[in-house]
Design an enzyme around this catalytic site. Structure first.
Site, PDB file in Angstrom:
ATOM      1  N   ASP A  52      -5.896  -0.092  -4.457  1.00 54.17           N
ATOM      2  CA  ASP A  52      -4.781  -0.306  -3.527  1.00 54.17           C
ATOM      3  C   ASP A  52      -5.307  -0.621  -2.128  1.00 54.17           C
ATOM      4  O   ASP A  52      -4.529  -0.879  -1.205  1.00 54.17           O
ATOM      5  CB  ASP A  52      -3.803   0.879  -3.529  1.00 54.17           C
ATOM      6  N   GLU A 190     -14.566  10.454  -2.897  1.00 52.82           N
ATOM      7  CA  GLU A 190     -14.696   9.617  -1.698  1.00 52.82           C
ATOM      8  C   GLU A 190     -15.013  10.468  -0.471  1.00 52.82           C
ATOM      9  O   GLU A 190     -14.315  11.449  -0.186  1.00 52.82           O
ATOM     10  CB  GLU A 190     -13.397   8.827  -1.475  1.00 52.82           C
TER      11      GLU A 190
HETATM   12  O1  KIV Z   1      -8.552   1.367  -3.338  1.00 55.85           O
HETATM   13  C1  KIV Z   1      -9.792   1.433  -3.359  1.00 55.85           C
HETATM   14  O2  KIV Z   1     -10.512   0.462  -3.066  1.00 55.85           O
HETATM   15  C2  KIV Z   1     -10.401   2.699  -3.746  1.00 55.85           C
HETATM   16  C3  KIV Z   1     -11.882   2.829  -3.579  1.00 55.85           C
HETATM   17  C4  KIV Z   1     -12.223   3.054  -2.159  1.00 55.85           C
HETATM   18  C5  KIV Z   1     -12.446   3.882  -4.455  1.00 55.85           C
HETATM   19  O3  KIV Z   1      -9.724   3.590  -4.153  1.00 55.85           O
END
Ligand code: KIV
Length: 272
Positions: A52, A190
Protein backbone atom coordinates in the site's frame (compact mmCIF):
# COMPACT_ATOMS: atom_id res chain seq x y z
CA UNK A 1 21.14 -15.99 -10.14
CA UNK A 2 23.25 -15.45 -6.99
CA UNK A 3 25.42 -18.05 -5.28
CA UNK A 4 23.24 -18.63 -2.26
CA UNK A 5 20.06 -19.13 -4.25
CA UNK A 6 18.47 -22.48 -5.08
CA UNK A 7 16.60 -22.64 -8.37
CA UNK A 8 13.01 -22.75 -7.12
CA UNK A 9 10.84 -22.79 -10.26
CA UNK A 10 7.87 -21.08 -8.65
CA UNK A 11 7.96 -19.55 -5.21
CA UNK A 12 5.10 -20.59 -2.94
CA UNK A 13 4.43 -20.08 0.75
CA UNK A 14 5.95 -23.52 1.27
CA UNK A 15 9.12 -22.47 -0.59
CA UNK A 16 9.58 -19.62 1.89
CA UNK A 17 9.35 -22.07 4.75
CA UNK A 18 11.91 -24.35 3.08
CA UNK A 19 14.21 -21.36 2.57
CA UNK A 20 14.09 -20.56 6.26
CA UNK A 21 14.68 -24.21 7.14
CA UNK A 22 17.75 -24.30 4.84
CA UNK A 23 19.08 -20.92 5.98
CA UNK A 24 18.53 -19.30 2.56
CA UNK A 25 17.66 -15.62 2.89
CA UNK A 26 14.44 -14.43 1.24
CA UNK A 27 14.52 -11.44 -1.14
CA UNK A 28 11.43 -9.27 -1.42
CA UNK A 29 10.69 -5.97 -3.20
CA UNK A 30 7.58 -3.98 -3.95
CA UNK A 31 6.09 -3.52 -7.42
CA UNK A 32 2.88 -1.79 -8.42
CA UNK A 33 2.73 -2.16 -12.21
CA UNK A 34 3.28 -4.63 -15.04
CA UNK A 35 6.57 -3.30 -16.43
CA UNK A 36 8.37 -3.08 -13.10
CA UNK A 37 6.99 -6.48 -12.10
CA UNK A 38 8.46 -8.14 -15.23
CA UNK A 39 11.90 -6.66 -14.41
CA UNK A 40 11.79 -7.55 -10.71
CA UNK A 41 10.53 -11.08 -11.37
CA UNK A 42 13.00 -11.63 -14.22
CA UNK A 43 15.87 -10.59 -11.93
CA UNK A 44 15.06 -13.49 -9.61
CA UNK A 45 13.28 -11.91 -6.66
CA UNK A 46 11.51 -14.40 -4.36
CA UNK A 47 8.53 -12.30 -3.23
CA UNK A 48 6.85 -9.29 -4.81
CA UNK A 49 4.82 -7.13 -2.47
CA UNK A 50 2.09 -5.01 -4.01
CA UNK A 51 2.42 -2.68 -1.06
CA UNK A 52 0.00 0.00 0.00
CA UNK A 53 3.12 2.18 -0.25
CA UNK A 54 1.68 2.62 -3.77
CA UNK A 55 -0.33 5.32 -2.02
CA UNK A 56 2.93 7.29 -1.49
CA UNK A 57 5.01 6.17 -4.44
CA UNK A 58 2.42 6.00 -7.22
CA UNK A 59 -0.20 8.49 -6.06
CA UNK A 60 1.86 11.03 -4.12
CA UNK A 61 -0.06 10.79 -0.83
CA UNK A 62 1.77 11.53 2.43
CA UNK A 63 0.56 8.29 4.05
CA UNK A 64 -0.73 4.86 3.03
CA UNK A 65 -4.20 5.59 4.41
CA UNK A 66 -5.97 6.98 1.32
CA UNK A 67 -5.42 4.05 -1.08
CA UNK A 68 -8.61 2.06 -1.74
CA UNK A 69 -9.32 -1.63 -2.21
CA UNK A 70 -10.20 -1.02 -5.88
CA UNK A 71 -6.88 0.77 -6.41
CA UNK A 72 -4.95 -2.08 -4.74
CA UNK A 73 -6.74 -4.58 -6.99
CA UNK A 74 -5.78 -2.50 -10.06
CA UNK A 75 -2.10 -2.47 -9.01
CA UNK A 76 -2.12 -6.15 -8.06
CA UNK A 77 -3.69 -7.36 -11.31
CA UNK A 78 -1.13 -5.33 -13.32
CA UNK A 79 1.69 -6.99 -11.33
CA UNK A 80 0.21 -10.48 -11.69
CA UNK A 81 0.33 -10.15 -15.50
CA UNK A 82 4.10 -9.54 -15.34
CA UNK A 83 5.15 -12.32 -12.97
CA UNK A 84 6.14 -15.94 -13.67
CA UNK A 85 8.14 -17.01 -10.64
CA UNK A 86 7.78 -14.82 -7.55
CA UNK A 87 5.18 -15.21 -4.84
CA UNK A 88 2.85 -12.18 -4.98
CA UNK A 89 1.63 -10.67 -1.71
CA UNK A 90 -0.90 -7.83 -1.68
CA UNK A 91 -1.53 -5.39 1.17
CA UNK A 92 -5.10 -5.14 2.41
CA UNK A 93 -5.51 -1.35 2.53
CA UNK A 94 -6.44 0.69 5.58
CA UNK A 95 -10.16 0.43 6.35
CA UNK A 96 -10.73 -2.80 4.45
CA UNK A 97 -10.15 -5.25 7.33
CA UNK A 98 -10.07 -3.53 10.72
CA UNK A 99 -13.79 -3.09 11.37
CA UNK A 100 -14.92 -6.73 11.40
CA UNK A 101 -13.76 -10.20 10.34
CA UNK A 102 -16.50 -10.61 7.71
CA UNK A 103 -15.47 -7.42 5.97
CA UNK A 104 -11.82 -8.49 6.21
CA UNK A 105 -12.66 -11.78 4.49
CA UNK A 106 -14.71 -10.02 1.78
CA UNK A 107 -11.76 -7.70 1.07
CA UNK A 108 -9.25 -10.56 0.95
CA UNK A 109 -11.51 -12.57 -1.38
CA UNK A 110 -11.86 -9.58 -3.72
CA UNK A 111 -8.05 -9.24 -3.92
CA UNK A 112 -7.56 -12.96 -4.64
CA UNK A 113 -10.47 -13.26 -7.13
CA UNK A 114 -10.05 -10.00 -9.02
CA UNK A 115 -6.23 -9.75 -9.17
CA UNK A 116 -5.04 -13.36 -9.26
CA UNK A 117 -2.45 -12.69 -6.53
CA UNK A 118 -1.26 -15.46 -4.21
CA UNK A 119 -1.63 -14.04 -0.70
CA UNK A 120 -2.41 -10.95 1.36
CA UNK A 121 -0.66 -8.94 4.08
CA UNK A 122 -2.22 -7.17 7.07
CA UNK A 123 -0.78 -4.88 9.73
CA UNK A 124 -1.23 -5.62 13.43
CA UNK A 125 -1.41 -8.41 15.99
CA UNK A 126 -3.90 -9.34 18.68
CA UNK A 127 -6.35 -6.58 17.66
CA UNK A 128 -7.01 -8.18 14.26
CA UNK A 129 -6.67 -11.84 15.26
CA UNK A 130 -10.26 -12.75 14.39
CA UNK A 131 -9.98 -11.17 10.94
CA UNK A 132 -6.77 -13.09 10.24
CA UNK A 133 -8.36 -16.38 11.31
CA UNK A 134 -11.41 -15.75 9.12
CA UNK A 135 -9.21 -15.06 6.07
CA UNK A 136 -7.01 -18.10 6.74
CA UNK A 137 -10.08 -20.32 7.14
CA UNK A 138 -11.04 -19.41 3.58
CA UNK A 139 -7.70 -20.81 2.37
CA UNK A 140 -6.04 -17.45 1.77
CA UNK A 141 -2.40 -17.24 2.91
CA UNK A 142 -1.73 -14.30 5.24
CA UNK A 143 1.53 -12.45 5.89
CA UNK A 144 1.66 -10.42 9.11
CA UNK A 145 3.33 -7.02 9.62
CA UNK A 146 4.51 -5.71 13.01
CA UNK A 147 6.78 -2.97 14.33
CA UNK A 148 6.30 0.26 12.42
CA UNK A 149 2.91 -0.29 10.81
CA UNK A 150 2.35 2.71 8.51
CA UNK A 151 -1.46 2.37 8.56
CA UNK A 152 -1.28 3.37 12.26
CA UNK A 153 1.01 6.35 11.69
CA UNK A 154 -1.37 8.81 13.33
CA UNK A 155 -1.38 6.66 16.48
CA UNK A 156 2.46 6.59 16.57
CA UNK A 157 2.88 10.23 15.52
CA UNK A 158 6.30 9.61 13.87
CA UNK A 159 8.07 7.18 11.55
CA UNK A 160 10.80 6.52 14.13
CA UNK A 161 12.09 3.10 15.29
CA UNK A 162 9.45 1.05 17.18
CA UNK A 163 9.71 -1.31 20.17
CA UNK A 164 12.82 0.23 21.71
CA UNK A 165 11.15 0.06 25.14
CA UNK A 166 10.66 -3.23 26.99
CA UNK A 167 6.86 -3.04 27.10
CA UNK A 168 6.42 -2.53 23.35
CA UNK A 169 9.07 -5.16 22.61
CA UNK A 170 7.18 -7.70 24.78
CA UNK A 171 3.89 -6.89 23.01
CA UNK A 172 5.63 -7.31 19.63
CA UNK A 173 7.00 -10.73 20.63
CA UNK A 174 3.65 -11.94 21.89
CA UNK A 175 1.92 -10.65 18.71
CA UNK A 176 4.53 -12.44 16.58
CA UNK A 177 3.81 -15.73 18.35
CA UNK A 178 0.09 -15.14 18.03
CA UNK A 179 0.37 -14.54 14.27
CA UNK A 180 2.39 -17.73 13.84
CA UNK A 181 -0.10 -19.71 15.95
CA UNK A 182 -3.03 -18.29 13.97
CA UNK A 183 -1.41 -19.65 10.78
CA UNK A 184 0.34 -16.71 9.09
CA UNK A 185 2.97 -17.99 6.63
CA UNK A 186 5.48 -15.16 7.22
CA UNK A 187 5.93 -11.90 9.07
CA UNK A 188 7.29 -8.49 8.06
CA UNK A 189 9.09 -6.58 10.83
CA UNK A 190 9.52 -2.91 10.05
CA UNK A 191 11.94 -0.51 11.75
CA UNK A 192 12.67 -2.28 15.02
CA UNK A 193 16.04 -2.81 16.77
CA UNK A 194 18.13 -5.50 15.05
CA UNK A 195 18.59 -7.44 18.31
CA UNK A 196 14.84 -7.70 18.87
CA UNK A 197 14.21 -8.66 15.22
CA UNK A 198 16.77 -11.48 15.45
CA UNK A 199 15.20 -12.69 18.68
CA UNK A 200 11.80 -12.86 16.95
CA UNK A 201 13.24 -14.62 13.87
CA UNK A 202 14.99 -17.19 16.09
CA UNK A 203 11.82 -17.72 18.13
CA UNK A 204 9.50 -18.33 15.14
CA UNK A 205 9.36 -21.21 12.67
CA UNK A 206 7.82 -18.98 9.98
CA UNK A 207 10.12 -16.62 8.03
CA UNK A 208 10.61 -13.09 9.33
CA UNK A 209 11.32 -10.53 6.61
CA UNK A 210 12.81 -7.25 7.76
CA UNK A 211 12.86 -3.65 6.59
CA UNK A 212 15.09 -1.60 8.85
CA UNK A 213 15.29 -4.62 11.15
CA UNK A 214 18.93 -5.68 10.72
CA UNK A 215 20.48 -8.79 9.20
CA UNK A 216 19.52 -11.40 11.81
CA UNK A 217 16.14 -12.02 10.16
CA UNK A 218 15.23 -14.49 7.38
CA UNK A 219 14.96 -12.02 4.52
CA UNK A 220 14.83 -8.38 3.48
CA UNK A 221 12.25 -6.16 1.81
CA UNK A 222 12.64 -2.67 0.37
CA UNK A 223 10.39 -0.34 -1.59
CA UNK A 224 11.59 -0.73 -5.19
CA UNK A 225 11.43 2.99 -6.06
CA UNK A 226 13.64 3.78 -3.05
CA UNK A 227 16.28 1.12 -3.79
CA UNK A 228 16.61 2.14 -7.45
CA UNK A 229 16.80 5.80 -6.47
CA UNK A 230 13.63 7.04 -8.17
CA UNK A 231 12.55 8.74 -4.95
CA UNK A 232 14.76 11.57 -3.78
CA UNK A 233 13.77 12.95 -0.39
CA UNK A 234 13.80 9.70 1.60
CA UNK A 235 17.07 8.78 3.34
CA UNK A 236 16.45 6.38 6.23
CA UNK A 237 19.55 4.62 7.58
CA UNK A 238 18.27 1.21 6.47
CA UNK A 239 17.95 2.15 2.79
CA UNK A 240 20.66 1.08 0.34
CA UNK A 241 20.30 2.75 -3.06
CA UNK A 242 21.49 0.53 -5.92
CA UNK A 243 20.86 3.12 -8.65
CA UNK A 244 20.33 6.83 -8.89
CA UNK A 245 17.47 6.80 -11.37
CA UNK A 246 16.01 10.14 -10.31
CA UNK A 247 19.10 11.95 -11.61
CA UNK A 248 19.66 9.58 -14.53
CA UNK A 249 16.07 10.05 -15.72
CA UNK A 250 16.19 13.80 -15.21
CA UNK A 251 19.34 13.99 -17.35
CA UNK A 252 17.86 11.76 -20.06
CA UNK A 253 14.63 13.75 -20.20
CA UNK A 254 16.36 17.12 -20.36
CA UNK A 255 18.55 15.76 -23.16
CA UNK A 256 15.35 14.72 -25.00
CA UNK A 257 13.86 18.18 -24.49
CA UNK A 258 17.03 19.76 -25.94
CA UNK A 259 17.04 17.34 -28.87
CA UNK A 260 13.41 18.09 -29.71
CA UNK A 261 13.90 21.86 -29.47
CA UNK A 262 17.05 21.78 -31.61
CA UNK A 263 15.46 19.37 -34.14
CA UNK A 264 18.28 16.91 -33.48
CA UNK A 265 15.52 14.36 -32.82
CA UNK A 266 14.26 12.67 -34.92
CA UNK A 267 17.25 12.23 -37.23
CA UNK A 268 16.96 11.02 -40.84
CA UNK A 269 17.36 7.44 -39.59
CA UNK A 270 14.57 7.84 -37.06
CA UNK A 271 11.83 8.61 -39.59
CA UNK A 272 9.96 6.88 -42.44
O1 KIV B 1 3.61 -1.13 1.66
C1 KIV B 1 4.80 -1.48 1.72
O2 KIV B 1 5.62 -1.18 0.83
C2 KIV B 1 5.22 -2.27 2.87
C3 KIV B 1 6.69 -2.52 3.02
C4 KIV B 1 7.36 -1.31 3.56
C5 KIV B 1 6.96 -3.71 3.86
O3 KIV B 1 4.42 -2.68 3.65
Amino acid sequence: MSVAQKDYKKVTVKTLNDMKAHGEKISMLTAYDYTMATIVDGAGIDVILVGDSASNVMAGHKTTLPITLDQMIYHASSVVRGVNRALIVVDLPFGSYQSDPKEALRSAIRIMKESGAHSIKVEGGKEIKESIKRILNAGIPVMGHLGLTPQSIYKFGTFSVRAKEEQEAEKLKSDALLLQKAGCFALVLEKVPAKLAKEVADMLDIPVIGIGAGNGVDGQVLVLHDMIGMTKEFHPRFLRRYLNLYDDMTNAISQYVDDVKSVDFPSDKEQY
